[in-house]
Design an enzyme around this catalytic site. Structure first.
Site, PDB file in Angstrom:
ATOM      1  N   ASP A  37       0.850  -1.191   0.000  1.00  0.00           N
ATOM      2  CA  ASP A  37       0.000   0.000   0.000  1.00  0.00           C
ATOM      3  C   ASP A  37       0.888   1.243   0.000  1.00  0.00           C
ATOM      4  OD1 ASP A  37      -2.122   2.018   0.799  1.00  0.00           O
ATOM      5  OD2 ASP A  37      -3.278   0.170   1.058  1.00  0.00           O
ATOM      6  N   ASN A  38       0.447   2.307  -0.679  1.00  0.00           N
ATOM      7  CA  ASN A  38       1.195   3.570  -0.626  1.00  0.00           C
ATOM      8  C   ASN A  38       0.594   4.537   0.396  1.00  0.00           C
ATOM      9  OD1 ASN A  38      -1.127   4.491  -1.890  1.00  0.00           O
ATOM     10  ND2 ASN A  38      -0.066   5.478  -3.598  1.00  0.00           N
ATOM     11  N   THR A  41      -4.961   6.415   0.633  1.00  0.00           N
ATOM     12  CA  THR A  41      -6.230   6.366   1.359  1.00  0.00           C
ATOM     13  C   THR A  41      -6.235   5.278   2.422  1.00  0.00           C
ATOM     14  OG1 THR A  41      -7.212   4.926  -0.326  1.00  0.00           O
ATOM     15  CG2 THR A  41      -7.582   7.282  -0.555  1.00  0.00           C
ATOM     16  N   GLY A  42      -5.360   4.290   2.289  1.00  0.00           N
ATOM     17  CA  GLY A  42      -5.253   3.255   3.309  1.00  0.00           C
ATOM     18  C   GLY A  42      -4.541   3.787   4.546  1.00  0.00           C
ATOM     19  N   LYS A 109       2.360 -12.643 -14.903  1.00  0.00           N
ATOM     20  CA  LYS A 109       2.887 -13.393 -16.049  1.00  0.00           C
ATOM     21  C   LYS A 109       4.252 -13.984 -15.735  1.00  0.00           C
ATOM     22  CE  LYS A 109       4.494 -12.717 -20.786  1.00  0.00           C
ATOM     23  NZ  LYS A 109       4.872 -11.692 -21.792  1.00  0.00           N
ATOM     24  N   TYR A 149     -11.863   7.445 -12.752  1.00  0.00           N
ATOM     25  CA  TYR A 149     -12.097   6.159 -12.082  1.00  0.00           C
ATOM     26  C   TYR A 149     -12.835   5.185 -12.994  1.00  0.00           C
ATOM     27  CZ  TYR A 149     -13.521   2.903  -8.373  1.00  0.00           C
ATOM     28  OH  TYR A 149     -13.727   1.780  -7.598  1.00  0.00           O
ATOM     29  N   LYS A 153     -10.901   1.947 -14.639  1.00  0.00           N
ATOM     30  CA  LYS A 153     -11.284   0.569 -14.325  1.00  0.00           C
ATOM     31  C   LYS A 153     -11.714  -0.192 -15.580  1.00  0.00           C
ATOM     32  CE  LYS A 153     -10.867   0.329  -9.768  1.00  0.00           C
ATOM     33  NZ  LYS A 153     -10.049  -0.671  -9.064  1.00  0.00           N
ATOM     34  N   HIS A 185     -13.332   4.613   5.559  1.00  0.00           N
ATOM     35  CA  HIS A 185     -12.737   5.903   5.899  1.00  0.00           C
ATOM     36  C   HIS A 185     -13.865   6.861   6.294  1.00  0.00           C
ATOM     37  CE1 HIS A 185     -10.430   9.559   5.689  1.00  0.00           C
ATOM     38  NE2 HIS A 185      -9.346   8.930   5.284  1.00  0.00           N
ATOM     39  N   ARG A 190     -18.705   8.578   1.150  1.00  0.00           N
ATOM     40  CA  ARG A 190     -19.675   7.623   0.624  1.00  0.00           C
ATOM     41  C   ARG A 190     -20.970   7.687   1.428  1.00  0.00           C
ATOM     42  NH1 ARG A 190     -16.351   2.126  -0.943  1.00  0.00           N
ATOM     43  NH2 ARG A 190     -14.517   3.147  -1.823  1.00  0.00           N
TER      44      ARG A 190
END
Length: 342
Positions: A37-38, A41-42, A109, A149, A153, A185, A190
């Site tokens: 994770d960077n 948002t996490g 791969k 987004y 996706k 979060h 949301r």
């Protein structure tokens, strides 16, 4: 015997809402889990309870750069998933979806790993078909504020499918519909987190339009069960699989339920609709039922009670207070806050 079934599993976006629950479940099953994770948002808070587990490892890394590890399976969940966060840096959002997919597919791969893509119901856009089936191609604005987004996706799904056609890669594509639960979060804007935080703090519950637009909400435990079932299918499906709760509710209904569950005195307040906000969102999960033997089991009220308990504990622990509800904007999200998302 346990060693024969133990897998090395990479979870990108593993410190996020869904990623942390997935890591927790995989660790409990005895697998060696690498959480990447960077922390855009996490948060480490989501996976802090896993840090002392011998079969869990945390790595700070951005998937837009290549990653060289040895794994058996890859769950690619890395990407901000709420409009308030993915619209903050739309170019980076598209890069995360597209470059991230390319890098993870290249890794899969090289090491011959199965790979799972966390896609989204947003590939259907403002759907003209209701409920949405996997065969529907969608109705998406390619240049709107949500396009970074939605189209990112969609492109990732193209890449995954072409890697399967061209290289025989074992892929899984999950089109995830609205999911809620502990570790959301609190400022992601949301529906559930917005309404929960507003209700628990006695702020007005902001509805857009007349509140009759609909969503379908799946509790996080059910969603994680679906992820793992999809990854473990022996004969992987040729195309995407809708994962979500087919029970549809209006925004007004979900607001009223949250007010009742939290014991709030918050009033409902109507606002104008934002650009490109879908009017309906409801999955047809016939394919998931047939292929995975899966359907959501947690009732909306039970899930909301557990989620309210989580948010109440967070508020009490940190005495947090979000900006006034005037910052909100939409059935799915709130307008960006004045500060950078964390």
């Amino acid at each position: 015997m346990k060693e024969l079934t133990r897998k090395r599993i990479l979870v990108t976006g593993g410190a996020g809402f869904l990623g942390s629950h997935l890591c927790e479940r995989l660790v409990a099953q005895g697998h060696d889990v690498l959480c990447v994770d960077n922390f855009y948002t996490g948060t480490k808070d989501n996976i802090a309870h896993l840090l002392d587990c011998a079969n869990f490892e945390l790595m700070r890394h951005d998937v837009t750069f290549p990653l060289y590890v040895e794994v058996d399976e890859i769950y690619n969940l890395a990407c901000p998933a709420s409009p308030i966060h993915y619209q903050y840096d739309p170019v980076q959002t598209t890069k995360t979806s597209v470059h991230g997919a390319i890098n993870m597919l290249g890794l899969a791969k090289r090491v011959k790993a199965k790979i799972f893509q966390a896609s989204t119901s947003e590939v259907y856009g403002d759907a003209l078909v209701h409920p949405q089936t996997e065969d529907y191609w969608g109705h998406v604005n390619p240049i709107g504020p949500r396009s970074c987004y939605d189209e990112g996706k969609r492109c990732a799904e193209t890449l995954f499918t072409d890697y399967r056609r061209q290289h025989g890669l074992s892929i899984r594509i999950a089109r995830i519909f609205n999911t809620y639960g502990p570790r959301m979060h609190p400022a992601d804007g949301r529906v559930v987190s917005n309404f929960m935080m507003q209700a628990l703090q006695g702020q007005p519950i902001t509805l857009y339009g007349d509140g009759s637009q609909t969503r379908s909400f799946c509790y996080v435990d059910d969603m994680i069960d679906a992820f793992i079932r999809l990854m473990n299918t022996r004969d992987h499906p040729a195309g995407p699989v809708n994962l979500g709760n087919p029970h549809e509710v209006t925004m007004r209904e979900i607001a009223e339920r949250i007010v009742a569950i939290t014991g709030s005195t918050s009033a409902l307040e109507l606002r104008s609709l934002p650009i490109d906000d879908p009017w309906h969102r409801q999955p047809d999960i016939s394919r998931a039922r047939e292929l995975l033997g899966w359907q959501p089991r947690t009732s909306l009220d039970d899930g909301l009670v557990a989620t309210a308990r989580y948010f109440r504990a967070r508020i009490q622990a940190s005495s947090m207070s979000l900006p006034d509800a005037d910052a909100n904007a939409g059935a799915d999200f709130a307008a960006p806050l004045a500060h950078s998302p964390t």
